[in-house]
Design an enzyme around this catalytic site. Structure first.
Site, PDB file in Angstrom:
ATOM      1  N   ARG B  50      84.747  31.275  30.999  1.00  0.00           N
ATOM      2  CA  ARG B  50      83.958  32.475  31.289  1.00  0.00           C
ATOM      3  C   ARG B  50      82.652  32.426  30.520  1.00  0.00           C
ATOM      4  O   ARG B  50      82.516  33.058  29.457  1.00  0.00           O
ATOM      5  CB  ARG B  50      84.785  33.717  30.931  1.00  0.00           C
ATOM      6  CG  ARG B  50      85.851  34.009  31.971  1.00  0.00           C
ATOM      7  CD  ARG B  50      86.783  35.093  31.514  1.00  0.00           C
ATOM      8  NE  ARG B  50      87.751  34.587  30.548  1.00  0.00           N
ATOM      9  CZ  ARG B  50      88.588  35.335  29.840  1.00  0.00           C
ATOM     10  NH1 ARG B  50      88.578  36.643  29.979  1.00  0.00           N
ATOM     11  NH2 ARG B  50      89.432  34.798  28.999  1.00  0.00           N
ATOM     12  N   ASP B  52      79.033  33.073  29.100  1.00  0.00           N
ATOM     13  CA  ASP B  52      78.300  34.315  28.842  1.00  0.00           C
ATOM     14  C   ASP B  52      76.957  34.351  29.564  1.00  0.00           C
ATOM     15  O   ASP B  52      76.475  33.320  30.039  1.00  0.00           O
ATOM     16  CB  ASP B  52      78.034  34.431  27.329  1.00  0.00           C
ATOM     17  CG  ASP B  52      79.181  35.094  26.586  1.00  0.00           C
ATOM     18  OD1 ASP B  52      79.954  35.839  27.223  1.00  0.00           O
ATOM     19  OD2 ASP B  52      79.285  34.869  25.363  1.00  0.00           O
ATOM     20  N   ARG B 198      78.555  28.685  20.022  1.00  0.00           N
ATOM     21  CA  ARG B 198      77.266  29.228  19.570  1.00  0.00           C
ATOM     22  C   ARG B 198      77.282  29.590  18.080  1.00  0.00           C
ATOM     23  O   ARG B 198      76.257  29.485  17.401  1.00  0.00           O
ATOM     24  CB  ARG B 198      76.861  30.406  20.441  1.00  0.00           C
ATOM     25  CG  ARG B 198      76.466  29.952  21.856  1.00  0.00           C
ATOM     26  CD  ARG B 198      76.452  31.083  22.862  1.00  0.00           C
ATOM     27  NE  ARG B 198      75.549  32.130  22.435  1.00  0.00           N
ATOM     28  CZ  ARG B 198      75.504  33.338  23.021  1.00  0.00           C
ATOM     29  NH1 ARG B 198      76.311  33.626  24.039  1.00  0.00           N
ATOM     30  NH2 ARG B 198      74.655  34.240  22.591  1.00  0.00           N
TER      31      ARG B 198
END
Lengths: 264, 264
Positions: B50, B52, B198
């Site tokens: 999924r 972002d 990240r």
């Protein structure tokens, strides 16, 4: 009057090309406007290669003269500030000798052409590649490419609009390599004829499809006739990677031969 | 009811992320709409990761069921046709076993993060890289990265919104390499926590700047506290490169451990 050498990166998509023209925004125009916004001087920015509409650059080089000497970091940062929001940036600024000329002092130029060779169109690399959906044989393209290396009359490989007095050019590099779905074509020469890289790519692509043999490429070169080579590949796959200068060599008499070059 | 496995490439910039949401266009929504436009079926498209808002993919994988079997080439071409002008394409379509699940059958995921490490902002790679203008020491970043390889409690490296029941993950790869102005960070694991890649990048970047030592990274990992790790690097530098499936291995009991994964 100090002379500055700028190294410039841009996305060619929104521009009519390097050269200032009446019919739309140019990279040269955006740079000249940014210099004016920074220091109030109307300068001419001279580029090493006059890239066409939609052609990109990672390492274009240009020069300009300013009335007063300013630190190179200031020039770079201020021009970049005023270039916004254009997709153009000065990646390096340096003081150059007074006789340095971005176009005429250049001793080598390197272009890269990218073909996305798969059924599906590009998503992430849209505007950066030429999409060829039929399978290309990159190994045979690489073999055909070798026939074009060296000093030749490239009249078959220049656009009708090419203003160069002579079609004689020395092609130093024409490498074709596949990396997954991407075919990378690296091309190097001191200078190029107008659309030369894109016509070379359009021709090699015919070999990759199996429509042309290597002999057809040799015949096209020998014909010295634009109608005998392949089509001009689209601009978005092309990128000016780097321009080399060798100030000692640039003074050598032999170099003048190609001074009428008209870049891609 | 045949099940199809799709491999998908997209530019994440114009989307709120993979998952269908009320606050804007999603990649999942665009795919489901394209399938409906093609065959009139309201299907659920299940993705492997999924991603972002703003995160890209070259090799996202998804599955869906259609009422009637259609040739895979037809499915690919028709979905791509109806996806236009979205920057999303199906690069491959295949028939999958009935128990194939894009998310739960995945045995490995590979992400790449790109940092443009130079003074000037990006022009050609705008929207594809994180611009860090101060010099980063990629070699030291690579050394610090090695401390994070293996099975650890990555609680310091997941967002507060992460819904995974367990912060235990096995990081198989975390390579940092410089190529000119680009720093490439390749990350591989069976699955990831929310924002894990990240936050790993945001933390290594502190090492690259010289603000953090390698010991600081080890301490951040040991703290199991999100406030002890570095910032979350911006989404546009991240790209989901590939998802691997090994259908035999997927049936192995050990795999269930990470079934609650929440991807980047």
């Amino acid at each position: 009057m100090p002379r500055y050498k700028l190294t410039i990166e841009y996305d060619g998509a929104p521009f009519v090309g390097w050269q200032r023209q009446d019919n739309g925004p140019s990279i040269q125009g955006a740079l000249e406007d940014a210099v004016f916004a920074f220091c109030g001087e109307h300068v001419a920015v001279h580029g090493a290669g006059r890239t066409d509409t939609g052609v990109h650059a990672l390492g274009q080089v240009a020069h300009l003269d300013l009335a007063a000497e300013k630190p190179v970091d200031t020039v770079q940062a201020a021009v970049n500030f005023h270039l916004k929001p254009n997709p153009i940036v000065v990646t390096e600024a340096a003081i150059a000798p007074a006789d340095f000329h971005a176009r005429f002092s250049a001793t080598a130029r390197r272009y890269r052409y990218l073909i996305l060779n798969r059924r599906a169109p590009p998503a992430l690399d849209r505007g950066r590649v030429w999409h060829v959906p039929v399978p290309l044989d990159a190994a045979t393209m690489a073999e055909a490419a070798r026939l074009l290396i060296g000093r030749h009359d490239f009249n078959s490989f220049r656009s009708a609009a090419c203003q160069a007095a002579s079609p004689l050019k020395t092609l130093d590099q024409l490498d074709v390599a596949r990396d997954g779905d991407l075919i990378r074509i690296d091309v190097g020469a001191r200078s190029f004829l107008h659309n030369q890289v894109r016509i070379l790519v359009g021709t090699l692509q015919l070999v990759g499809r199996g429509q042309w043999s290597k002999q057809d490429v040799a015949d096209a070169l020998a014909a010295r006739d634009r109608t005998r080579a392949g089509p001009t590949a689209p601009p978005q796959g092309l990128c000016l990677m780097a321009v080399r200068y060798d100030l000692a060599a640039a003074k050598h008499a032999d170099i003048a031969v190609d001074d009428d070059q008209q870049e891609e």
